[in-house]
Design an enzyme around this catalytic site. Structure first.
Site, PDB file in Angstrom:
ATOM      1  N   LEU A  24       0.832  -1.198   0.000  1.00  0.00           N
ATOM      2  CA  LEU A  24       0.000   0.000   0.000  1.00  0.00           C
ATOM      3  C   LEU A  24       0.867   1.250   0.000  1.00  0.00           C
ATOM      4  O   LEU A  24       1.955   1.264   0.556  1.00  0.00           O
ATOM      5  CB  LEU A  24      -0.897  -0.002   1.245  1.00  0.00           C
ATOM      6  CG  LEU A  24      -1.878  -1.166   1.386  1.00  0.00           C
ATOM      7  CD1 LEU A  24      -2.552  -1.121   2.751  1.00  0.00           C
ATOM      8  CD2 LEU A  24      -2.918  -1.146   0.269  1.00  0.00           C
ATOM      9  N   ASP A  66       2.700  -5.829   2.973  1.00  0.00           N
ATOM     10  CA  ASP A  66       3.121  -4.798   3.926  1.00  0.00           C
ATOM     11  C   ASP A  66       3.587  -5.356   5.263  1.00  0.00           C
ATOM     12  O   ASP A  66       3.824  -4.601   6.204  1.00  0.00           O
ATOM     13  CB  ASP A  66       1.957  -3.821   4.168  1.00  0.00           C
ATOM     14  CG  ASP A  66       1.604  -3.026   2.924  1.00  0.00           C
ATOM     15  OD1 ASP A  66       2.403  -2.148   2.550  1.00  0.00           O
ATOM     16  OD2 ASP A  66       0.545  -3.292   2.339  1.00  0.00           O
ATOM     17  N   GLU A  71       5.317  -3.276  13.187  1.00  0.00           N
ATOM     18  CA  GLU A  71       4.809  -2.479  14.306  1.00  0.00           C
ATOM     19  C   GLU A  71       3.292  -2.358  14.284  1.00  0.00           C
ATOM     20  O   GLU A  71       2.654  -2.266  15.341  1.00  0.00           O
ATOM     21  CB  GLU A  71       5.429  -1.081  14.285  1.00  0.00           C
ATOM     22  CG  GLU A  71       4.991  -0.223  15.470  1.00  0.00           C
ATOM     23  CD  GLU A  71       5.546   1.182  15.413  1.00  0.00           C
ATOM     24  OE1 GLU A  71       6.104   1.618  16.427  1.00  0.00           O
ATOM     25  OE2 GLU A  71       5.406   1.842  14.364  1.00  0.00           O
ATOM     26  N   ASP A  72       2.704  -2.362  13.100  1.00  0.00           N
ATOM     27  CA  ASP A  72       1.259  -2.185  13.012  1.00  0.00           C
ATOM     28  C   ASP A  72       0.492  -3.383  13.557  1.00  0.00           C
ATOM     29  O   ASP A  72      -0.690  -3.280  13.870  1.00  0.00           O
ATOM     30  CB  ASP A  72       0.843  -1.925  11.564  1.00  0.00           C
ATOM     31  CG  ASP A  72       1.273  -0.555  11.076  1.00  0.00           C
ATOM     32  OD1 ASP A  72       1.208   0.397  11.876  1.00  0.00           O
ATOM     33  OD2 ASP A  72       1.688  -0.440   9.917  1.00  0.00           O
ATOM     34  N   ARG A  91      -4.408  -6.014   5.340  1.00  0.00           N
ATOM     35  CA  ARG A  91      -3.446  -6.280   6.400  1.00  0.00           C
ATOM     36  C   ARG A  91      -4.077  -6.957   7.621  1.00  0.00           C
ATOM     37  O   ARG A  91      -3.378  -7.223   8.606  1.00  0.00           O
ATOM     38  CB  ARG A  91      -2.771  -4.976   6.833  1.00  0.00           C
ATOM     39  CG  ARG A  91      -2.071  -4.235   5.702  1.00  0.00           C
ATOM     40  CD  ARG A  91      -1.170  -3.147   6.219  1.00  0.00           C
ATOM     41  NE  ARG A  91      -0.070  -3.711   6.999  1.00  0.00           N
ATOM     42  CZ  ARG A  91       0.793  -2.974   7.695  1.00  0.00           C
ATOM     43  NH1 ARG A  91       0.677  -1.659   7.715  1.00  0.00           N
ATOM     44  NH2 ARG A  91       1.767  -3.555   8.377  1.00  0.00           N
ATOM     45  N   ARG A 137      -6.550   4.628   9.734  1.00  0.00           N
ATOM     46  CA  ARG A 137      -6.307   3.229  10.087  1.00  0.00           C
ATOM     47  C   ARG A 137      -6.690   2.892  11.534  1.00  0.00           C
ATOM     48  O   ARG A 137      -6.664   1.731  11.918  1.00  0.00           O
ATOM     49  CB  ARG A 137      -4.822   2.895   9.874  1.00  0.00           C
ATOM     50  CG  ARG A 137      -4.308   3.154   8.454  1.00  0.00           C
ATOM     51  CD  ARG A 137      -4.737   2.072   7.492  1.00  0.00           C
ATOM     52  NE  ARG A 137      -4.256   2.329   6.134  1.00  0.00           N
ATOM     53  CZ  ARG A 137      -3.054   1.972   5.683  1.00  0.00           C
ATOM     54  NH1 ARG A 137      -2.211   1.336   6.487  1.00  0.00           N
ATOM     55  NH2 ARG A 137      -2.698   2.250   4.440  1.00  0.00           N
ATOM     56  N   HIS A 168      -0.221   7.951   9.642  1.00  0.00           N
ATOM     57  CA  HIS A 168      -0.196   7.476  11.023  1.00  0.00           C
ATOM     58  C   HIS A 168       0.236   8.601  11.951  1.00  0.00           C
ATOM     59  O   HIS A 168       1.012   9.485  11.560  1.00  0.00           O
ATOM     60  CB  HIS A 168       0.783   6.309  11.191  1.00  0.00           C
ATOM     61  CG  HIS A 168       0.256   4.992  10.734  1.00  0.00           C
ATOM     62  ND1 HIS A 168       1.015   4.114   9.989  1.00  0.00           N
ATOM     63  CD2 HIS A 168      -0.941   4.386  10.919  1.00  0.00           C
ATOM     64  CE1 HIS A 168       0.293   3.026   9.733  1.00  0.00           C
ATOM     65  NE2 HIS A 168      -0.883   3.170  10.282  1.00  0.00           N
ATOM     66  N   CYS A 255       8.156   1.669  12.052  1.00  0.00           N
ATOM     67  CA  CYS A 255       7.297   0.656  11.421  1.00  0.00           C
ATOM     68  C   CYS A 255       7.977  -0.703  11.312  1.00  0.00           C
ATOM     69  O   CYS A 255       7.311  -1.743  11.279  1.00  0.00           O
ATOM     70  CB  CYS A 255       6.904   1.098  10.007  1.00  0.00           C
ATOM     71  SG  CYS A 255       6.279   2.774   9.889  1.00  0.00           S
TER      72      CYS A 255
END
Length: 265
Positions: A24, A66, A71-72, A91, A137, A168, A255
């Site tokens: 993305l 991705d 971290e996400d 994701r 997000r 973010h 990230c």
């Protein structure tokens, strides 16, 4: 102050896979080079390891382009780990893929069940509180569920706003020490950091706001010399890491890793 918000014994990263070309991106600035991304990632891991931390490097997940941005997928606190619920549909499965690794370090792994969403990239943990930026997000329902999960462990969650057009919350800020935040001016003008000491990125170098303080190092993307000099003069030990390919996918220093000190056995 304990400095536990930036002092870590462990980190988890994931090597970039060939599918990153399908990752993305808010703006298409060109296809990332897998070879160069892998080199940057190796340099990143080496920097983390140079502080004495134990770094777990996971293999690529080609089904999730991705997933290099680990971290996400989770929030790691000293007591517990929490599997997130990423706000991008492509994701959603990444958090479940991360759980078995988290369980190697934590006896308790909690989960954001939904219907809300939370990306780890919207979470900034300081010594005082957990700041969570509402964004495209991360929504209010997800933030409230996170608040309920961490409250029994004494954490306070404060919802803040991510500037319009910013992916973010941590795209525009990072923690430098117990009292100090590196931030863009546009984010700081929202007053989300009132009570903290704030160092602003130099005009034109806003993209380096996403750095990480990892033990004695401040890992900063290469290519932003004025802000790097500013932090150096402020007494921080800055380590520059190539980030050109991750940046094409809206990724930054934070990230690429989960940073934590797991509970003692």
């Amino acid at each position: 102050m304990t400095a536990r918000s930036y002092t870590f014994t462990h980190a988890i990263t994931r090597r970039p896979g060939a599918s990153i070309v399908k990752g993305l991106r808010a703006v298409d600035t060109g296809e990332p080079s897998l070879e160069l991304f892998r080199q940057h990632h190796q340099d990143y891991v080496a920097a983390l390891e140079s502080t004495g931390a134990m770094v777990t490097v996971l293999e690529p997940l080609e089904a999730y382009p991705d997933s290099v941005f680990v971290e996400d997928a989770a929030l790691c606190l000293p007591e517990i780990a929490i599997a997130m619920r990423p706000g991008a549909l492509s994701r959603l499965g990444e958090a479940a893929e991360m759980v078995p690794t988290l369980e190697q370090f934590y006896s308790e792994v909690l989960h954001i069940q939904g219907p809300g969403f939370v990306d780890g990239g919207d979470i900034l943990t300081t010594e005082r509180e957990i700041l969570v930026g509402a964004s495209s997000r991360t929504d209010a329902a997800g933030i409230e569920e996170l608040r309920q999960l961490v409250a029994p462990y004494g954490y306070r969650v404060r919802e803040v706003l991510t500037p319009e057009g910013v992916l973010h919350f941590k795209t525009d800020c990072s923690l430098l020490d117990e009292e100090t935040i590196l931030s863009t001016r546009r984010l700081d003008t929202t007053h989300c950091f009132d009570g903290y000491r704030v160092i602003h990125t130099v005009e034109g170098e806003e993209a380096c706001a996403n750095t990480i303080r990892f033990n004695e190092l401040v890992l900063m993307p290469a290519g932003f010399p004025q802000t790097a000099e500013l932090l150096d003069k402020a007494g921080y030990k800055v380590r520059l890491i190539g980030n050109s390919e991750a940046a094409k996918l809206d990724g930054g220093m934070s990230c690429l890793s989960l940073r934590f000190s797991p509970p003692r056995a």
